[in-house]
Scaffold this motif. Structure first.
Motif, short mmCIF file in Angstrom:
data_model
loop_
_atom_site.label_atom_id
_atom_site.label_comp_id
_atom_site.label_asym_id
_atom_site.label_seq_id
_atom_site.Cartn_x
_atom_site.Cartn_y
_atom_site.Cartn_z
N ARG A 63 0.84 -1.21 0.00
CA ARG A 63 0.00 0.00 0.00
C ARG A 63 0.88 1.26 0.00
N ASP A 64 1.94 1.25 0.82
CA ASP A 64 2.85 2.40 0.89
C ASP A 64 3.57 2.61 -0.45
N ALA A 65 4.05 1.52 -1.04
CA ALA A 65 4.76 1.62 -2.32
C ALA A 65 3.84 2.12 -3.41
N LEU A 66 2.63 1.62 -3.45
CA LEU A 66 1.67 2.07 -4.45
C LEU A 66 1.32 3.55 -4.24
N SER A 67 1.15 3.93 -2.98
CA SER A 67 0.83 5.32 -2.67
C SER A 67 1.95 6.25 -3.13
N ALA A 68 3.20 5.83 -2.92
CA ALA A 68 4.34 6.64 -3.37
C ALA A 68 4.35 6.81 -4.88
N ALA A 69 3.76 5.82 -5.58
CA ALA A 69 3.69 5.89 -7.05
C ALA A 69 2.39 6.55 -7.51
N GLY A 70 1.58 7.05 -6.57
CA GLY A 70 0.34 7.71 -6.93
C GLY A 70 -0.80 6.77 -7.25
N VAL A 71 -0.71 5.51 -6.76
CA VAL A 71 -1.72 4.51 -7.05
C VAL A 71 -2.40 4.09 -5.75
N ASP A 129 -8.65 4.22 -14.71
CA ASP A 129 -7.62 5.21 -14.43
C ASP A 129 -6.58 4.65 -13.44
N THR A 130 -7.04 3.97 -12.41
CA THR A 130 -6.13 3.38 -11.44
C THR A 130 -5.28 2.29 -12.09
N ALA A 131 -5.89 1.46 -12.94
CA ALA A 131 -5.15 0.42 -13.65
C ALA A 131 -4.07 1.04 -14.54
N ARG A 132 -4.40 2.16 -15.17
CA ARG A 132 -3.43 2.86 -16.03
C ARG A 132 -2.26 3.37 -15.19
N LYS A 133 -2.56 3.97 -14.02
CA LYS A 133 -1.51 4.46 -13.13
C LYS A 133 -0.64 3.31 -12.62
N LEU A 134 -1.26 2.19 -12.31
CA LEU A 134 -0.51 1.03 -11.83
C LEU A 134 0.42 0.50 -12.92
N LEU A 154 7.68 2.11 -15.08
CA LEU A 154 8.72 3.02 -14.61
C LEU A 154 9.72 2.28 -13.72
N GLY A 155 9.19 1.47 -12.83
CA GLY A 155 10.04 0.72 -11.90
C GLY A 155 10.86 -0.36 -12.56
N THR A 156 10.37 -0.94 -13.63
CA THR A 156 11.08 -2.02 -14.30
C THR A 156 11.89 -1.54 -15.49
N GLY A 157 11.60 -0.32 -15.94
CA GLY A 157 12.29 0.19 -17.11
C GLY A 157 11.74 -0.35 -18.42
N VAL A 158 10.65 -1.09 -18.35
CA VAL A 158 10.02 -1.66 -19.55
C VAL A 158 8.95 -0.69 -20.02
N HIS A 159 9.03 -0.32 -21.28
CA HIS A 159 8.07 0.63 -21.84
C HIS A 159 7.26 -0.04 -22.93
N ARG A 160 6.03 0.42 -23.08
CA ARG A 160 5.17 -0.11 -24.16
C ARG A 160 5.75 0.31 -25.49
N PRO A 161 5.74 -0.61 -26.46
CA PRO A 161 6.24 -0.24 -27.80
C PRO A 161 5.42 0.85 -28.44
N ASP A 162 4.14 0.95 -28.10
CA ASP A 162 3.27 1.96 -28.73
C ASP A 162 3.16 3.23 -27.90
N ALA A 191 3.34 2.89 -13.27
CA ALA A 191 4.28 2.76 -12.15
C ALA A 191 5.13 1.51 -12.30
N LEU A 192 4.53 0.42 -12.73
CA LEU A 192 5.29 -0.82 -12.93
C LEU A 192 6.29 -0.66 -14.06
#
Length: 109
Positions: A50-58, A87-92, A98-106, A95-96
């Motif tokens: 919960r704390d980690a998600l909150s820090a990521a705005g989720v 919206d929450t799913a999009r933020k999650l 950003l944390g993993t460095g994996v970006h969507r190709p599109d 955040a994932l």
């Protein structure tokens, strides 16, 4: 009218009595202690998440422990992530990524 115990009820009561012997009591105590430890650990992990998600705005509104998972005999507690809006799913997802460095190709540059 007479109310008595049927054979099945008598056998069931005997089984319950047999289960409360010394070994059964020790097993029950061990199981209860194991469950308490599992619940405590799950509560800590849930709070950390919960704390980690909150820090990521989720905020996952249903985040918590799944009480149904406690119903078994072995200490097995699940953390319930629950449902969330788009919206929450999009933020999650962001955040994932950003944390993993994996970006969507599109994703837009």
């Amino acid at each position: 009218m007479t109310y008595g115990m049927s054979g099945m009820e008598t056998a069931g009561r005997q089984q319950m009595a047999d289960a409360t012997d010394t070994a059964g009591t020790a097993d029950a105590t061990d199981t209860a202690a194991g469950m308490a430890d599992a619940v405590e650990e799950a509560e800590k992990v849930s709070a950390d998440l919960r704390d980690a998600l909150s820090a990521a705005g989720v905020k996952l509104p249903s985040l918590g422990l799944d009480a149904v998972s406690w119903a078994g005999t072995a200490p097995f507690v699940l953390v319930e992530l629950g449902r969330c809006n788009v919206d929450t799913a999009r933020k999650l997802a962001a955040a994932l990524r950003l944390g993993t460095g994996v970006h969507r190709p599109d994703a837009e540059a």
